[in-house]
Design a protein around this motif. Structure first.
Motif, PDB file in Angstrom:
ATOM      1  N   SER A 131       1.005  -1.122   0.050  1.00  0.00           N
ATOM      2  CA  SER A 131      -0.085   0.028   0.093  1.00  0.00           C
ATOM      3  C   SER A 131       0.962   1.253  -0.041  1.00  0.00           C
ATOM      4  CB  SER A 131      -0.902  -0.055   1.422  1.00  0.00           C
ATOM      5  OG  SER A 131      -0.231   0.166   2.422  1.00  0.00           O
ATOM      6  N   ILE A 133       0.620   5.971  -0.275  1.00  0.00           N
ATOM      7  CA  ILE A 133      -0.124   7.086  -0.444  1.00  0.00           C
ATOM      8  C   ILE A 133       0.838   8.330  -0.747  1.00  0.00           C
ATOM      9  CG2 ILE A 133      -1.605   8.714   0.590  1.00  0.00           C
ATOM     10  CD1 ILE A 133      -3.148   6.501   1.983  1.00  0.00           C
ATOM     11  N   LYS A 157      -2.904  10.668  -3.586  1.00  0.00           N
ATOM     12  CA  LYS A 157      -2.976   9.770  -4.596  1.00  0.00           C
ATOM     13  C   LYS A 157      -2.495   8.133  -4.036  1.00  0.00           C
ATOM     14  CE  LYS A 157      -0.533   8.905  -8.843  1.00  0.00           C
ATOM     15  NZ  LYS A 157       0.709   9.185  -9.809  1.00  0.00           N
ATOM     16  N   ASN A 158      -3.178   7.460  -4.373  1.00  0.00           N
ATOM     17  CA  ASN A 158      -3.034   5.959  -4.048  1.00  0.00           C
ATOM     18  C   ASN A 158      -1.880   5.353  -4.977  1.00  0.00           C
ATOM     19  OD1 ASN A 158      -2.897   3.346  -3.080  1.00  0.00           O
ATOM     20  ND2 ASN A 158      -5.090   2.974  -3.703  1.00  0.00           N
ATOM     21  N   THR A 159      -0.827   5.073  -4.386  1.00  0.00           N
ATOM     22  CA  THR A 159       0.343   4.613  -5.268  1.00  0.00           C
ATOM     23  C   THR A 159       0.687   3.089  -4.964  1.00  0.00           C
ATOM     24  OG1 THR A 159       1.859   5.252  -3.566  1.00  0.00           O
ATOM     25  CG2 THR A 159       1.623   6.841  -5.110  1.00  0.00           C
ATOM     26  N   VAL A 164      -7.839   2.425  -0.554  1.00  0.00           N
ATOM     27  CA  VAL A 164      -7.663   3.263   0.717  1.00  0.00           C
ATOM     28  C   VAL A 164      -8.905   3.651   1.134  1.00  0.00           C
ATOM     29  CG1 VAL A 164      -6.103   4.807   1.794  1.00  0.00           C
ATOM     30  CG2 VAL A 164      -5.118   3.553   0.183  1.00  0.00           C
ATOM     31  N   SER A 184     -12.059   7.996   0.184  1.00  0.00           N
ATOM     32  CA  SER A 184     -11.489   6.615   0.113  1.00  0.00           C
ATOM     33  C   SER A 184     -10.840   6.779  -1.652  1.00  0.00           C
ATOM     34  CB  SER A 184     -12.335   5.419  -0.182  1.00  0.00           C
ATOM     35  OG  SER A 184     -13.658   5.659  -1.073  1.00  0.00           O
ATOM     36  N   LEU A 185     -10.140   5.923  -1.820  1.00  0.00           N
ATOM     37  CA  LEU A 185      -9.124   5.887  -3.247  1.00  0.00           C
ATOM     38  C   LEU A 185      -9.378   4.473  -3.438  1.00  0.00           C
ATOM     39  CD1 LEU A 185      -6.234   8.017  -2.202  1.00  0.00           C
ATOM     40  CD2 LEU A 185      -8.089   8.701  -3.524  1.00  0.00           C
TER      41      LEU A 185
END
Length: 186
Positions: A131, A133, A157-159, A164, A184-185
């Motif tokens: 995970s 971010i 940004k969810n990387t 998430v 949420s992402l």
């Protein structure tokens, strides 16, 4: 005739036999020729229990972090000592140890194969989810007079490879940020 040491026998020249479980069995072969002469040979056979591999529970790790994989113990049963082979080896501290440290760059499924000293093998899998971010903060201006309002834009940004949710922003100077458009992402 063959006697397999577990109460069963065979008169086949080259029989195959499956034992009911692990243990030591005394196998004997008695051969009699057409003149009535016979000879016997006996051998003790060790039938081992197959080892059980346990790669442990699936784990989650933040991008750039590490986590140990493999259960405690990673191998049981069979006939120790054990040999371990983890794959893929990329991102592992040592692919030939029971509990390597995994530092994957992306979500990875690792497989451990356990080989015991009798040559029996077992395998299990574990997934390490990654995970991540990235957060950026941009002010509407770089300077302001006393009493003038500055607006900040936050980009999250969810990387990683996991969704998430439950995002809460806390700025080191401004405190908790309220009124988020999304929490949420994917």
């Amino acid at each position: 005739s063959w006697s397999f040491g577990d109460g069963s026998s065979s008169t086949d020249q080259s029989p195959k036999h499956a034992y009911p479980g692990p243990g030591r069995y005394n196998v004997s072969l008695t051969v009699t020729d057409s003149n009535g002469c016979s000879n016997s040979a006996a051998e003790s056979v060790l039938v081992s229990q197959r080892p059980e591999a346990d790669a442990g529970q699936d784990r989650s790790v933040a991008k750039g972090e590490s986590v140990q994989v493999g259960a405690s113990p990673t191998a049981s049963g069979g006939l120790p000592p054990y040999t371990y082979a983890w794959s893929p080896a990329d991102g592992l501290s040592d692919a030939s140890t029971a509990n390597p440290t995994a530092s994957p760059k992306a979500t990875t499924e690792y497989t451990v194969e356990v080989l015991d000293s009798s040559g029996c093998i077992s395998a299990d899998r574990v997934t390490v989810y990654v995970s991540g971010i990235d957060l950026t903060k941009e002010p509407s201006t770089t300077s302001a007079a006393t009493g003038e309002e500055i607006t900040y834009s936050y980009t999250v940004k969810n990387t990683g490879d996991l969704g998430v949710s439950g995002i809460a922003l806390i700025d080191d100077k401004l405190g908790a940020i309220t009124g988020l458009n999304r929490t949420s992402l994917e």
